[in-house]
Design a protein around this motif. Structure first.
Motif, PDB file in Angstrom:
ATOM      1  N   ALA A   1     -14.376 -21.716 -33.590  1.00  0.00           N
ATOM      2  CA  ALA A   1     -13.202 -21.819 -32.722  1.00  0.00           C
ATOM      3  C   ALA A   1     -13.042 -20.559 -31.882  1.00  0.00           C
ATOM      4  CB  ALA A   1     -11.955 -22.062 -33.567  1.00  0.00           C
TER       5      ALA A   1
ATOM      6  N   ARG B   1      -7.809 -29.362 -34.376  1.00  0.00           N
ATOM      7  CA  ARG B   1      -8.389 -30.668 -34.693  1.00  0.00           C
ATOM      8  C   ARG B   1      -9.450 -30.548 -35.776  1.00  0.00           C
ATOM      9  NH1 ARG B   1     -10.401 -34.051 -29.735  1.00  0.00           N
ATOM     10  NH2 ARG B   1     -10.744 -35.500 -31.469  1.00  0.00           N
TER      11      ARG B   1
ATOM     12  N   ASP C   1     -12.368 -27.393 -31.044  1.00  0.00           N
ATOM     13  CA  ASP C   1     -10.908 -27.348 -31.049  1.00  0.00           C
ATOM     14  C   ASP C   1     -10.462 -26.992 -32.468  1.00  0.00           C
ATOM     15  OD1 ASP C   1      -8.185 -28.301 -31.537  1.00  0.00           O
ATOM     16  OD2 ASP C   1      -8.303 -29.261 -29.571  1.00  0.00           O
TER      17      ASP C   1
END
Length: 331
Positions: free
Chosen positions: A288, A297, A294
């Motif tokens: 990330a 998510r 993401d």
């Protein structure tokens, strides 16, 4: 027989976020989550763990503050790992009434009582100067049966200090039976045992060993932790632990062993925990940070996968963050 297209249109139930929430088969709740926490003796400020963003070796005071935050977020439990100021060959600090975990347990029990379940990891690797999970013989091997005596003493100290759950993680044969008997003898029949029943010799523990300062100084732990190639063996370990008195069982790591989580869930009628370990955490955080995925998510998807595989309880370093997000979503 199921209808076919155009009568059957499964996409109808995916059209909006509200519909997807309504028909979701798997759900997370804050109470499903357990936060692993590290408390270190003799430091004045919390130490950040470089390989685990947002994770700290806590002082007693910062641990109390973080535990309050976890309880307020609705997290189900805290799993405590202790790092003593002095280590030795037998890990005497592990069962010292004034050892760091026992002192921290008394702090938290006084502060927050039963607002959150207080759990204590029960092993010797953080407390020994050689970094192994038990008593080491002159030949450099872990002595299983001598180690059980140490585990029994540690269990009594942790229960007396306020642990509602002790969690033996050393993968010694007979550890649950020795601990259960010791707890009962010491007047703690109400203290639960969460057994690390299927704990694999995994490559995903690296960041944890920085956080807990418990890396082995020679050799490895493959003589007692499970071979990643084996799944049937996990069921045998789980059933042995239940026969010895375990109240809950755990699979560790979680992400690479979802098949084992499912097989254990199908085989037993006690709560099943899965530990999303430090390497799983660090991989998502690192990717990330690079912008390769993401973050939110990926975190949620990883946890839903563990829950979907059958885990009732998930140990995760994101417990507070995810619990707060779940609370906000349900307002």
């Amino acid at each position: 027989m199921s209808a076919s297209f155009p009568v059957a249109r499964p996409r109808r139930l995916r059209r909006t976020p509200a519909l997807r929430r309504l028909v979701a088969e798997t759900r997370l709740a804050p109470a499903d989550l357990v936060l692993p926490m590290f408390v270190k003796e003799g430091i004045g400020e919390p130490n950040p763990v470089s390989s685990m963003p947002g994770v700290y070796q806590h002082t007693r005071d910062s641990l109390r503050k973080a535990a309050h935050e976890a309880a307020e977020a609705g997290v189900g439990g805290i799993m405590l790992f202790g790092i003593p100021a002095v280590k030795d060959g037998t890990g005497v600090a592990a069962d010292d009434p004034d050892g760091i975990v026992q002192v921290a347990l008394r702090d938290l029990h006084s502060d927050i009582g039963d607002a959150i379940v207080l759990m204590a990891d029960l092993c010797l690797c953080e407390y020994t100067d050689h970094g192994h999970c038990g008593i080491v013989t002159p030949a450099g091997e872990v002595d299983n049966d001598a180690t059980l005596e140490r585990y029994a003493a540690i269990a009594g100290a942790q229960a007396a200090a306020g642990a509602a759950v002790v969690a033996p993680s050393g993968m010694m044969d007979g550890q649950v039976g020795a601990i259960r008997a010791a707890l009962d003898r010491a007047g703690h029949p109400e203290t639960s045992v969460l057994a690390y029943s299927a704990k694999y010799a995994s490559a995903f523990y690296g960041p944890f060993r920085e956080a807990a300062e418990g890396a082995p100084q020679f050799g490895d732990r493959s003589t007692h932790q499970q071979d990643p190639a084996n799944a049937d063996e996990s069921l045998r370990e789980v059933l042995l632990d239940l026969d010895e008195g375990a109240d809950m069982v755990m699979v560790k790591p979680a992400g690479a062993y979802l098949d084992v989580v499912r097989r254990v869930r199908d085989a037993v009628d006690v709560p099943v925990a899965a530990y999303q370990v430090s390497g799983e955490f660090a991989m998502i955080e690192a990717a990330a940070e690079k912008g390769w995925l993401d973050r939110e998510r990926a975190i949620n998807e990883s946890l839903i996968a563990i829950r979907r595989a059958g885990a009732d309880i998930i140990l995760t370093y994101w417990a507070v963050e995810v619990a707060r997000s779940l609370q906000a979503a349900n307002r």
